[in-house]
Motif scaffolding. Structure first.
Motif, short mmCIF file in Angstrom:
data_model
loop_
_atom_site.label_atom_id
_atom_site.label_comp_id
_atom_site.label_asym_id
_atom_site.label_seq_id
_atom_site.Cartn_x
_atom_site.Cartn_y
_atom_site.Cartn_z
N TRP A 1 1.07 -1.54 0.03
CA TRP A 1 -0.57 0.39 -0.42
C TRP A 1 0.94 1.22 -0.16
N HIS A 2 0.57 2.22 -0.49
CA HIS A 2 1.02 2.97 -0.56
C HIS A 2 0.60 4.20 -1.05
N HIS A 3 -0.92 4.22 -0.78
CA HIS A 3 -1.54 5.28 0.23
C HIS A 3 -3.12 4.44 0.64
N PRO A 4 -3.64 4.66 1.79
CA PRO A 4 -4.27 4.26 2.51
C PRO A 4 -5.61 3.46 2.30
N PRO A 5 -5.06 2.68 2.56
CA PRO A 5 -6.65 1.74 1.41
C PRO A 5 -8.05 1.97 1.79
N ASP A 6 -9.01 2.30 1.00
CA ASP A 6 -10.19 2.29 1.04
C ASP A 6 -10.85 1.44 1.82
N LEU A 7 -10.33 0.80 3.38
CA LEU A 7 -11.38 -0.21 3.64
C LEU A 7 -12.00 0.77 5.06
N LEU A 8 -13.48 0.57 5.31
CA LEU A 8 -13.80 0.98 6.57
C LEU A 8 -13.53 -0.41 7.80
N ILE A 9 -12.47 -0.06 8.27
CA ILE A 9 -12.20 -0.40 9.78
C ILE A 9 -12.45 0.02 10.61
N VAL A 10 -12.44 1.34 10.47
CA VAL A 10 -13.28 2.06 12.13
C VAL A 10 -13.99 2.25 11.74
N GLN A 11 -15.11 2.38 12.57
CA GLN A 11 -16.84 2.08 12.40
C GLN A 11 -17.14 1.57 11.31
N ASP A 12 -16.64 0.66 11.45
CA ASP A 12 -17.14 -0.76 10.50
C ASP A 12 -18.77 -1.05 10.58
N PRO A 13 -19.44 -1.41 9.57
CA PRO A 13 -21.10 -1.83 9.66
C PRO A 13 -21.72 -2.45 10.85
N TRP A 14 -20.61 -4.07 11.45
CA TRP A 14 -20.96 -4.12 11.90
C TRP A 14 -20.56 -4.55 13.42
N GLY A 15 -19.92 -2.99 13.42
CA GLY A 15 -19.41 -2.26 15.20
C GLY A 15 -18.14 -2.84 15.50
N ILE A 16 -17.57 -3.98 14.84
CA ILE A 16 -16.56 -5.03 15.04
C ILE A 16 -15.92 -3.94 15.85
N ALA A 17 -15.17 -2.54 15.68
CA ALA A 17 -13.69 -1.48 16.04
C ALA A 17 -14.97 -1.11 17.37
N MET A 18 -15.83 -1.49 17.27
CA MET A 18 -16.56 -0.60 18.10
C MET A 18 -16.39 -1.64 20.09
N VAL A 19 -16.36 -2.58 19.02
CA VAL A 19 -16.61 -4.10 20.38
C VAL A 19 -14.99 -3.99 20.87
N LEU A 20 -14.25 -3.82 20.06
CA LEU A 20 -13.36 -4.27 20.56
C LEU A 20 -12.46 -3.16 21.81
N GLY A 21 -13.31 -1.88 20.86
CA GLY A 21 -12.56 -0.30 22.64
C GLY A 21 -13.47 -0.65 23.41
N LEU A 22 -14.33 -1.09 23.32
CA LEU A 22 -15.36 -1.81 24.49
C LEU A 22 -14.99 -3.22 25.43
N VAL A 23 -14.51 -3.75 24.52
CA VAL A 23 -13.57 -5.02 25.42
C VAL A 23 -12.44 -4.30 26.04
N ALA A 24 -11.92 -3.62 25.48
CA ALA A 24 -9.95 -3.30 25.74
C ALA A 24 -10.80 -2.10 27.44
N LYS A 25 -11.30 -1.58 27.89
CA LYS A 25 -12.02 -0.99 28.82
C LYS A 25 -13.00 -1.36 30.25
N GLU A 26 -13.14 -2.66 29.41
CA GLU A 26 -14.09 -3.11 30.12
C GLU A 26 -13.83 -4.48 30.93
N VAL A 27 -12.84 -5.27 30.60
CA VAL A 27 -12.06 -6.12 30.94
C VAL A 27 -10.51 -5.60 32.22
N PRO A 28 -10.48 -4.52 31.67
CA PRO A 28 -9.84 -4.59 33.58
C PRO A 28 -11.35 -4.02 34.15
#
Lengths: 214, 559
Positions: free
Chosen positions: B131-158
């Motif tokens: 990749w020489h440019h950021p790829p056109d992927l919807l990773i953050v704010q993905d429609p399934w909320g996977i990134a959001m779940v990851l963010g929540l898990v990172a704070k709720e496990v502690p």
């Protein structure tokens, strides 16, 4: 006719309405009454009734009379009953001198006067120069002596001992015990001692009551 | 002081109940100021007409359940595989810093890590990805909320780990584990079969709180969650902020639906506990000694490292962005470091920092005073707190914020009250108090009351005993509870936004507002400032007792 000493008049301690301890006795000034009995029989509860710190669910009936005055309805801090526990329970955030100052009545005014009293008390039990020390750095025997002097400085009119010597090893134990009894006798304090140890009772030399489980 | 428990209850539950009423009324068409004078189904119909309703509600349920189940599983695996080991002690040490990172800051950090132009992608580009440019992927704010779940898990496990550690001594895990191991059970399996059931019974309320929070979270969802449509709670906030005030009817209906969703899912979770319990019993009864034990332990460790690493690396990335000069894709490191962004934004940072600290200090002091008064009343008058009082304490954490905060705003609008800083502080108290109470309750009750007997025998009245003996001896736990409360207040997004009517600006509301702008340098500065304020609080709580009791061995050892 006022009677001096500590009188327990038909004292009954009830736990949720059921009688746990019943006692009717008198401890003369300078005398020691030893209370023994299996654990759970209510020995510590008896002392809590006299200090006025019964836990919730317990109730005391009858009267506790100290030098002719009924103290059974008074707040704990107005009873003038000193107590020593197995642990010395020195306040860990205060220095040795601070602990003694906590016991010294506010009646003695002025920094110099109060400091002199504390110094005298420490000298008296061979702890001269200990005022600034952290209680955690003291040996068991030293802690016991500080606890005793802290209590005596508050000018109690009676003394309760709750397994007070059980935490000390044998040699120290006899020494501290003798010190406590001597001081109490010198001030003509009635002493009520709860113990497991027959040697304590023997050293006290006074009457012995054995509480029976009910 | 005898009235302290009653007063606490009013301050805790009053806003919740009043807010619920204030949400329910407009949802049913009642809002006189906006012309709603009779019961009507119009708000509900408007809500049902919104095309995004089903996906928004589904997102709330799926992300909430996934985040909770994952957090609980990771927590259980870490405890099962590692509690009592040297590695575990390291994790315990990382716990407080991880807990003190506000949700929004953690979410920003994770967004920076996983974004198409983020650190991970840069580290792998171009040599691995070409990749020489950021790829056109919807990773953050993905429609399934996977990134959001990851963010929540990172704070709720502690959080769940901390709650588990608090519950641990009562369960006497070491003996149970030793016995299980002597019967031939592997470590993880033995722990899960012999210890976990007892632990779960004790952390049930925190788990429910995690579930209710994850289903209705707003700040993390704005930063990491999908946009079209967003989870239901975010959409409700959008409607609340709509210049067209009649949208508030629809917002209220949405908030009521969110509450209903949480209640239904909590009920299902409760029923699921029964099913899981029955399955677990038969699993235990089969007597298996553990076949994938090692793999499970490693999986737990990997997941824990991943979540902790995501937060810490994310923060490091934000810090780097805030001082980055020119930084093009796919470089993993900026061309130069400069303080220019900090210089430019420092003046603007002053007001939100002050506002944040004032609100947090005031809310923490109120919560601390009420907590101490309640605990002291409990001690003095022999009140025994039942299981019911614990539920009451958790109630503000179990009812989604989005369900009652709009109602509070509505009520204030009707009453014509000015929604300034003072009301925001009271709003924060509702969420700060439970944490302060939970943090301080155990150490306060564990204090040897024979110290009080001695003090009384020496002639000290209860008041003097409290101030001169009990409080100084409990200085360390009191300050820790204060730091926890302070951190909770700093991290609050929705109460500040909704109760403050958008006019009270803290670091958190400012940071979340920056999310859509995408200027990583400013985001980095605000997220760092937000985290920094909380960490300073924890540092003070750690340091002060050590300084105050520098010469008091017994207390220093306890601090």
């Amino acid at each position: 006719m006022t009677q001096t000493g500590l009188r327990l008049e038909n004292l009954r301690i009830l736990r949720r309405g059921r009688q746990l301890v019943a006692l009717d006795t008198h401890v003369a000034p300078g005398a020691v009454l030893t209370v023994m009995g299996a654990s759970g029989v209510g020995k510590s509860t008896l002392l809590a009734a006299i200090t006025g710190t019964l836990p919730t669910g317990f109730r005391a009936e009858g009267r506790i009379i100290l030098n002719g005055e009924d103290i059974s309805r008074k707040a704990p801090e107005h009873r003038h009953v000193g107590i020593l526990f197995q642990e010395e329970l020195l306040f860990p955030h205060l220095s040795v001198g601070g602990n003694l100052a906590f016991g010294l009545p506010p009646r003695i005014r002025g920094r110099a006067a109060r400091r002199t009293k504390i110094k005298e008390a420490l000298d008296d039990v061979g702890l001269a120069g200990f005022a600034a020390r952290d209680p955690a750095t003291l040996s068991g025997g030293q802690k016991a002596r500080v606890a005793l002097m802290r209590m005596l400085l508050s000018e109690p009119k009676a003394l309760l001992l709750d397994e007070a010597f059980a935490g000390l090893d044998a040699a120290l134990r006899a020494q501290v015990r003798q010190l406590v009894f001597d001081r109490a006798r010198a001030r003509a304090l009635p002493v009520l001692m709860v113990t497991h140890d027959a040697a304590d009772a023997q050293a006290a030399g006074g009457r012995l009551i054995v509480l029976e489980p009910r | 002081m005898r009235l302290a428990p009653a007063l606490t209850l009013v301050l805790l539950l009053g806003p919740v109940l009043a807010g619920l009423a204030g949400t329910l009324a407009p949802a049913l068409g009642l809002f006189p100021a906006l012309g709603g004078r009779s019961l009507s189904l119009a708000p509900a119909m408007a809500l049902l007409d919104w095309p995004g309703l089903v996906p928004a509600a589904r997102l709330s349920v799926t992300t909430g359940l996934a985040a909770t189940a994952l957090s609980l599983a990771i927590t259980a695996l870490i405890m099962a595989g590692w509690s009592g080991t040297r590695a575990f002690r390291w994790m315990e040490r990382a716990l407080s810093p991880l807990l003190s990172v506000p949700h929004a800051a953690a979410a920003f950090g994770i967004a920076f890590l996983i974004a198409p132009s983020g650190w991970i992608s840069r580290a792998l580009s171009p040599w691995a990805t070409d990749w020489h440019h950021p790829p056109d992927l919807l990773i953050v704010q993905d429609p399934w909320g996977i990134a959001m779940v990851l963010g929540l898990v990172a704070k709720e496990v502690p959080f769940l780990l901390l709650m588990t550690l608090a519950a641990l001594p009562q369960a006497m895990p070491r003996r149970s584990l030793t016995i299980a191991q002597s019967l031939g059970y592997c470590r993880v399996t033995g722990w899960l079969k012999a210890v976990f059931p007892r632990i779960y019974a004790q952390i049930r309320l925190p788990v429910y709180a995690v579930l209710a929070y994850s289903m209705s979270v707003v700040d993390v969802a704005i930063i990491l969650g999908p946009n079209t449509p967003p989870p239901l709670a975010v959409q409700v906030v959008r409607w609340m902020g709509d210049p067209d005030l009649t949208m508030r009817f629809q917002a209220a209906a949405g908030a009521v639906l969110q509450l209903a969703l949480v209640v239904v899912v909590l009920t299902l979770w409760r029923l699921g506990e029964g099913v899981a319990g029955r399955l677990g019993k038969s699993w235990i009864a089969r007597g298996g000694r553990g076949r994938f034990d090692h793999a499970l332990g490693l999986a737990g460790m990997a997941a824990a490292t991943l979540t902790a690493g995501a937060v810490l690396l994310g923060l490091a990335g934000l810090a780097l962005w805030s001082v980055a000069g020119f930084w093009t894709f796919p470089d993993a490191w900026p061309d130069s470091l400069t303080l220019r962004a900090w210089m430019r934004h420092a003046p603007g940072l002053r007001d939100p920092v002050l506002e944040t600290v004032i609100i947090a200090l005031a809310a923490t002091l109120i919560a601390l005073a009420l907590t101490l008064a309640c605990l002291q009343a409990e001690h003095r008058f022999g009140l025994s707190p039942g299981a019911r009082s614990l539920w009451l304490l958790y109630l503000p954490l179990l009812i989604p914020q989005i369900a009652f905060l709009p109602g509070l705003q509505t009520l204030a609008l009707i009453a014509g009250a000015d929604m300034g800083r003072g009301v925001v502080i009271l709003g924060h108290v509702v969420f700060v108090l439970p944490y302060v109470f939970l943090s301080l309750g155990d150490p306060f009750r564990k204090w040897d009351t024979r110290h009080a007997t001695i003090a009384a025998a020496l002639g000290a009245a209860p008041r003097r005993t409290f101030w001169a003996i009990r409080l100084p001896m409990l200085l360390a736990p009191v300050l820790t509870a204060a730091a926890v409360g302070f951190g909770v207040s700093v991290g609050q997004y929705l109460p500040t936004l909704l109760i403050g009517g958008g006019r009270v600006q803290t670091l958190t509301t400012e940071a979340v507002a920056l999310a859509s702008g995408g200027d990583r340098r400013v985001i980095g500065i605000y997220a760092l400032a937000q985290t920094g304020v909380v960490i300073l609080g924890f540092a003070a709580a750690l340091l002060l007792p050590r300084l105050a009791w520098a010469n008091r061995h017994a207390l220093r050892a306890a601090a």
